[in-house]
Design a protein around this motif. Structure first.
Motif, PDB file in Angstrom:
ATOM      1  N   ASP A  66       0.837  -1.203   0.000  1.00  0.00           N
ATOM      2  CA  ASP A  66       0.000   0.000   0.000  1.00  0.00           C
ATOM      3  C   ASP A  66       0.870   1.251   0.000  1.00  0.00           C
ATOM      4  OD1 ASP A  66      -2.430   1.495   0.143  1.00  0.00           O
ATOM      5  OD2 ASP A  66      -2.127   1.765   2.294  1.00  0.00           O
ATOM      6  N   SER A  67       1.521   1.493  -1.116  1.00  0.00           N
ATOM      7  CA  SER A  67       2.331   2.689  -1.291  1.00  0.00           C
ATOM      8  C   SER A  67       2.290   3.077  -2.769  1.00  0.00           C
ATOM      9  CB  SER A  67       3.763   2.445  -0.789  1.00  0.00           C
ATOM     10  OG  SER A  67       4.366   1.341  -1.416  1.00  0.00           O
ATOM     11  N   PRO A  68       2.876   4.208  -3.159  1.00  0.00           N
ATOM     12  CA  PRO A  68       2.664   4.712  -4.517  1.00  0.00           C
ATOM     13  C   PRO A  68       2.945   3.731  -5.646  1.00  0.00           C
ATOM     14  CG  PRO A  68       3.520   6.474  -3.167  1.00  0.00           C
ATOM     15  CD  PRO A  68       3.517   5.247  -2.303  1.00  0.00           C
ATOM     16  N   ILE A  69       3.936   2.870  -5.530  1.00  0.00           N
ATOM     17  CA  ILE A  69       4.204   1.912  -6.612  1.00  0.00           C
ATOM     18  C   ILE A  69       2.969   1.051  -6.860  1.00  0.00           C
ATOM     19  CG2 ILE A  69       5.559  -0.098  -7.311  1.00  0.00           C
ATOM     20  CD1 ILE A  69       7.060   2.586  -7.444  1.00  0.00           C
ATOM     21  N   GLN A  70       2.363   0.531  -5.794  1.00  0.00           N
ATOM     22  CA  GLN A  70       1.175  -0.306  -5.961  1.00  0.00           C
ATOM     23  C   GLN A  70      -0.029   0.527  -6.404  1.00  0.00           C
ATOM     24  OE1 GLN A  70       2.696  -0.326  -2.631  1.00  0.00           O
ATOM     25  NE2 GLN A  70       4.218  -1.744  -3.434  1.00  0.00           N
ATOM     26  N   HIS A  71      -0.123   1.772  -5.942  1.00  0.00           N
ATOM     27  CA  HIS A  71      -1.245   2.621  -6.351  1.00  0.00           C
ATOM     28  C   HIS A  71      -1.212   2.866  -7.861  1.00  0.00           C
ATOM     29  CE1 HIS A  71      -1.393   4.459  -2.010  1.00  0.00           C
ATOM     30  NE2 HIS A  71      -1.690   3.177  -2.046  1.00  0.00           N
ATOM     31  N   ILE A  72      -0.034   3.137  -8.392  1.00  0.00           N
ATOM     32  CA  ILE A  72       0.099   3.341  -9.844  1.00  0.00           C
ATOM     33  C   ILE A  72      -0.227   2.058 -10.593  1.00  0.00           C
ATOM     34  CG2 ILE A  72       1.724   3.873 -11.693  1.00  0.00           C
ATOM     35  CD1 ILE A  72       3.249   5.635  -9.624  1.00  0.00           C
ATOM     36  N   LEU A 123       6.939   9.005 -10.559  1.00  0.00           N
ATOM     37  CA  LEU A 123       8.014   8.345  -9.809  1.00  0.00           C
ATOM     38  C   LEU A 123       9.110   9.329  -9.414  1.00  0.00           C
ATOM     39  CD1 LEU A 123       8.314   4.932 -11.685  1.00  0.00           C
ATOM     40  CD2 LEU A 123       7.018   5.511  -9.623  1.00  0.00           C
ATOM     41  N   SER A 124       9.322  10.363 -10.230  1.00  0.00           N
ATOM     42  CA  SER A 124      10.290  11.396  -9.861  1.00  0.00           C
ATOM     43  C   SER A 124       9.817  12.143  -8.609  1.00  0.00           C
ATOM     44  CB  SER A 124      10.475  12.380 -11.019  1.00  0.00           C
ATOM     45  OG  SER A 124      11.330  13.443 -10.641  1.00  0.00           O
ATOM     46  N   GLY A 125       8.542  12.505  -8.584  1.00  0.00           N
ATOM     47  CA  GLY A 125       7.997  13.167  -7.401  1.00  0.00           C
ATOM     48  C   GLY A 125       8.045  12.271  -6.179  1.00  0.00           C
ATOM     49  N   TYR A 126       7.777  10.990  -6.387  1.00  0.00           N
ATOM     50  CA  TYR A 126       7.839  10.028  -5.287  1.00  0.00           C
ATOM     51  C   TYR A 126       9.253   9.951  -4.723  1.00  0.00           C
ATOM     52  CZ  TYR A 126       7.220   5.466  -2.937  1.00  0.00           C
ATOM     53  OH  TYR A 126       7.170   4.444  -2.025  1.00  0.00           O
ATOM     54  N   ARG A 127      10.252   9.958  -5.591  1.00  0.00           N
ATOM     55  CA  ARG A 127      11.637   9.941  -5.112  1.00  0.00           C
ATOM     56  C   ARG A 127      11.947  11.191  -4.286  1.00  0.00           C
ATOM     57  NH1 ARG A 127      12.447   7.525 -10.238  1.00  0.00           N
ATOM     58  NH2 ARG A 127      13.029   9.490 -11.248  1.00  0.00           N
ATOM     59  N   VAL A 145       9.938  -3.737  -2.918  1.00  0.00           N
ATOM     60  CA  VAL A 145       9.488  -2.772  -3.923  1.00  0.00           C
ATOM     61  C   VAL A 145      10.437  -2.754  -5.112  1.00  0.00           C
ATOM     62  CG1 VAL A 145       9.002  -0.330  -4.354  1.00  0.00           C
ATOM     63  CG2 VAL A 145       8.201  -1.401  -2.240  1.00  0.00           C
ATOM     64  N   ILE A 146      11.721  -2.942  -4.875  1.00  0.00           N
ATOM     65  CA  ILE A 146      12.656  -3.072  -6.003  1.00  0.00           C
ATOM     66  C   ILE A 146      12.224  -4.228  -6.903  1.00  0.00           C
ATOM     67  CG2 ILE A 146      15.002  -3.785  -6.628  1.00  0.00           C
ATOM     68  CD1 ILE A 146      16.010  -2.156  -4.237  1.00  0.00           C
ATOM     69  N   SER A 147      11.875  -5.343  -6.302  1.00  0.00           N
ATOM     70  CA  SER A 147      11.438  -6.499  -7.100  1.00  0.00           C
ATOM     71  C   SER A 147      10.177  -6.174  -7.894  1.00  0.00           C
ATOM     72  CB  SER A 147      11.185  -7.697  -6.185  1.00  0.00           C
ATOM     73  OG  SER A 147      12.383  -8.126  -5.574  1.00  0.00           O
ATOM     74  N   GLN A 148       9.249  -5.447  -7.271  1.00  0.00           N
ATOM     75  CA  GLN A 148       8.021  -5.070  -7.979  1.00  0.00           C
ATOM     76  C   GLN A 148       8.326  -4.122  -9.130  1.00  0.00           C
ATOM     77  OE1 GLN A 148       5.552  -3.514  -4.804  1.00  0.00           O
ATOM     78  NE2 GLN A 148       4.851  -5.550  -4.195  1.00  0.00           N
ATOM     79  N   CYS A 149       9.212  -3.155  -8.904  1.00  0.00           N
ATOM     80  CA  CYS A 149       9.588  -2.226  -9.979  1.00  0.00           C
ATOM     81  C   CYS A 149      10.290  -2.952 -11.122  1.00  0.00           C
ATOM     82  CB  CYS A 149      10.478  -1.114  -9.433  1.00  0.00           C
ATOM     83  SG  CYS A 149       9.626   0.089  -8.398  1.00  0.00           S
ATOM     84  N   GLU A 150      11.164  -3.889 -10.775  1.00  0.00           N
ATOM     85  CA  GLU A 150      11.856  -4.649 -11.816  1.00  0.00           C
ATOM     86  C   GLU A 150      10.878  -5.495 -12.626  1.00  0.00           C
ATOM     87  OE1 GLU A 150      16.282  -5.172  -9.750  1.00  0.00           O
ATOM     88  OE2 GLU A 150      14.758  -6.752  -9.517  1.00  0.00           O
ATOM     89  N   ALA A 151       9.864  -6.045 -11.964  1.00  0.00           N
ATOM     90  CA  ALA A 151       8.859  -6.816 -12.701  1.00  0.00           C
ATOM     91  C   ALA A 151       8.056  -5.918 -13.626  1.00  0.00           C
ATOM     92  CB  ALA A 151       7.938  -7.524 -11.712  1.00  0.00           C
ATOM     93  N   ALA A 170      10.840   3.975 -16.650  1.00  0.00           N
ATOM     94  CA  ALA A 170      10.717   4.724 -15.397  1.00  0.00           C
ATOM     95  C   ALA A 170      10.741   3.790 -14.187  1.00  0.00           C
ATOM     96  CB  ALA A 170       9.430   5.544 -15.413  1.00  0.00           C
ATOM     97  N   PHE A 171      10.102   2.646 -14.294  1.00  0.00           N
ATOM     98  CA  PHE A 171      10.136   1.690 -13.183  1.00  0.00           C
ATOM     99  C   PHE A 171      11.532   1.095 -13.005  1.00  0.00           C
ATOM    100  CE2 PHE A 171       5.419   1.508 -13.639  1.00  0.00           C
ATOM    101  CZ  PHE A 171       5.097   1.756 -12.314  1.00  0.00           C
ATOM    102  N   GLU A 172      12.234   0.861 -14.114  1.00  0.00           N
ATOM    103  CA  GLU A 172      13.604   0.368 -14.005  1.00  0.00           C
ATOM    104  C   GLU A 172      14.487   1.398 -13.298  1.00  0.00           C
ATOM    105  OE1 GLU A 172      14.623  -0.332 -18.051  1.00  0.00           O
ATOM    106  OE2 GLU A 172      13.906  -2.413 -18.057  1.00  0.00           O
TER     107      GLU A 172
END
Length: 556
Positions: A117-123, A152-156, A177-183, A209-211
């Motif tokens: 439950d954080s921005p990566i999953q929300h997107i 993702l830039s704003g999230y960073r 989350v790294i694993s989720q972004c890589e997927a 962008a996810f990479e």
């Protein structure tokens, strides 16, 4: 106290809440997608510090508006005065919005990073939920994909600002989350299956962008992270109150869960002995049942058929015995989760009930079988009479529940407690009489209790039940493995969830206790089971103490 549908005209407070929701979806387009409001699917918020500040400022304005409206309420019975529905709305709203501002002031929004439950999953989830039928729908998907780099830039920027104040997620959450972004950024990404050409620029842009996000998390944030999963008592008590809607005695809850867990284990042991032999262990019984072909689902088609049939049977039981199902609520779609994450999840209908509620399920990568003896209870938890019946019933109450109350607001103890109560209710109507199914139901109860113990135990650094040390993630994983029939992949996901979402896991059991106590009190005052369910669900989500006051007719 019995209430009929009032057919009341929307009040000034209802209009204020509706304006608030429309302002929220301007700021947070993923919310618009979640609740089915059109006009924002091509947009995406940037999750920057400025975004969180704007959200907080709008909440402050709302609280000021509510206070001003309430100040104008007097004894003269003017049409602008708060009626009972308004008074209830104001109580629920103040409770949540003050907590939301507290979260903001503590920087919880800036530091938000976990596996669920954080921005990566929300997107990701907003992209999955978007309509994908017409050419305009697909244009919206493509447009939103092009917004992913800025989001993702704003999230960073938010994560970096939080880190400058010493607030950094743990290595466990960052790695997940790294694993989720890589997927999401790699070959075979779900972004390639959104209806937009897989080789198109929007898809490539979002994947890249996810990479880049995965690389930044690895090189910039991870070196500042801690391996200690505990958040400590002060922060845990604060987050627990947010999820539960009230303070609870965490130490009493922990001891209660341990006592109840021992009872459930004893029930499982007795059941296993009656099914197999005196020497058969609970986990050996799990393996034996998994080897029986009659409980096996091996394809997506088999899974979909079983889900659909189970939902249909549940509705028949509910309508016959203890629910009046409002029009539109009976529709619940079943679908295969494109993210292939494994397990069951639920998305509510759109506010107008045109987009149906949906049960999403898939077999996780590496798994090729599901077992109905273990999974049936999850249909009742997520679908009917669980989350779907609760959410869709609230959405049908347009006369008494404004847009914020029926479609946006949720209280975790109310909602998750109801879902666990829904499992219990189906058991009361005979759905777990077959020994294998009963064992699966007991396993669900056992896991929910283990969640409470793990969550409180780790984050409050309590002594382990065997008194050999202090709770940590390694002990917690072994404890979970001992107390569930879930495969190892799901045990790992669940552990990461509890470690990164402190205070949420006990909501099921704490809310369940409150639902059972409220039902007993309501039945003691002469309400039938059908009247209790209809009355409670038509009021929508709220803290359980406020719900008890409404059902039992007590003054706040």
């Amino acid at each position: 106290m019995k209430r009929e549908q009032t057919g009341r005209a929307p009040s000034l407070l209802d209009a204020t809440c509706e304006d608030f929701v429309y302002d929220l979806v301007e700021l947070s387009p993923t919310l618009a997608t979640r609740i089915g409001l059109e006009g924002h699917d091509q947009e995406l918020q940037d999750f920057s510090p400025a975004y969180w500040d704007k959200m907080a400022e709008r909440i402050r304005d709302l609280l000021a508006d509510v206070d001003a409206l309430n100040d104008n309420t007097d004894e003269s019975d003017d049409e602008d005065d708060f009626d009972h529905v308004d008074s209830l709305t104001a109580a629920i709203l103040r409770d949540r919005m003050i907590q939301e501002l507290d979260l903001h002031h503590r920087g919880e929004d800036l530091r938000m990073l976990n596996n669920i439950d954080s921005p990566i999953q929300h997107i990701r989830d907003a992209l999955a939920l978007m309509p994908k039928i017409t050419a305009e729908d697909l244009d919206n998907v493509a447009a939103r994909l092009t917004k992913v780099p800025d989001a993702l830039s704003g999230y960073r920027d938010s994560l970096a600002e939080a880190a400058s104040q010493g607030d950094v997620a743990t290595h466990r959450q960052i790695d997940a989350v790294i694993s989720q972004c890589e997927a999401l950024g790699g070959e075979g990404s779900m972004l390639e299956r959104l209806g937009v050409e897989a080789e198109s620029d929007p898809v490539a842009c979002a994947k890249r962008a996810f990479e880049e996000m995965a690389d930044w998390l690895s090189t910039e944030l991870s070196p500042m992270a801690s391996h200690d999963d505990s958040v400590g008592r002060d922060r845990y008590e604060f987050l627990s109150q947010f999820f539960l809607g009230r303070k609870v005695d965490l130490d009493e809850t922990y001891e209660w869960a341990l006592d109840r867990l021992r009872e459930v284990v004893s029930q499982q042991e007795q059941l296993v002995r009656s099914m197999f032999s005196e020497s058969t262990t609970i986990h050996a019984a799990f393996r034996k049942l998994n080897e029986e072909g009659r409980y096996a689902l091996r394809t997506s088609d088999e899974l979909l058929e079983w889900m659909t049939d189970s939902v249909r049977e549940a509705y028949a039981v509910l309508q016959r015995n203890c629910f009046t199902i409002p029009a539109g609520v009976e529709r619940l779609d079943c679908a295969i989760d494109p993210a292939a994450s494994g397990g069951l999840s639920y998305t509510p209908p759109s506010d107008d009930l045109v987009r149906p509620g949906t049960l999403w399920w898939s077999m996780a990568e590496g798994d090729n079988i599901l077992h109905t003896w273990h999974e049936l209870t999850h249909i009742f938890h997520q679908g009917a009479p669980g989350h779907h019946v609760m959410h869709a019933t609230a959405l049908s109450q347009r006369g008494d529940l404004n847009l914020w109350r029926r479609a946006v607001y949720t209280n975790a103890a109310h909602d998750e407690g109801w879902a666990l109560y829904a499992e219990q209710l189906m058991g009361e109507f005979g759905y777990f009489e077959e020994p294998a199914m009963k064992l699966g139901h007991l396993d669900s109860k056992r896991l929910q209790l283990a969640r409470v113990i793990v969550d409180i135990g780790v984050h409050l650094q309590k002594k382990t039940p065997d008194k050999t040390g202090v709770w940590d993630a390694q002990y917690a994983k072994a404890f979970l493995r001992d107390n569930t029939a879930m495969p190892e992949s799901r045990v790992s996901f669940e552990l990461d969830r509890y470690m990164g979402w402190p205070g949420q896991a006990p909501a099921c059991c704490v809310g369940y206790r409150a639902w059972l106590e409220l039902r007993e009190a309501a039945r003691g005052r002469g309400m039938s089971l059908r009247e209790f369910h209809d009355e409670a669900l038509r009021l929508g989500s709220m803290p359980m103490d406020i719900l008890a006051e409404e059902i039992l007719g007590e003054d706040r």
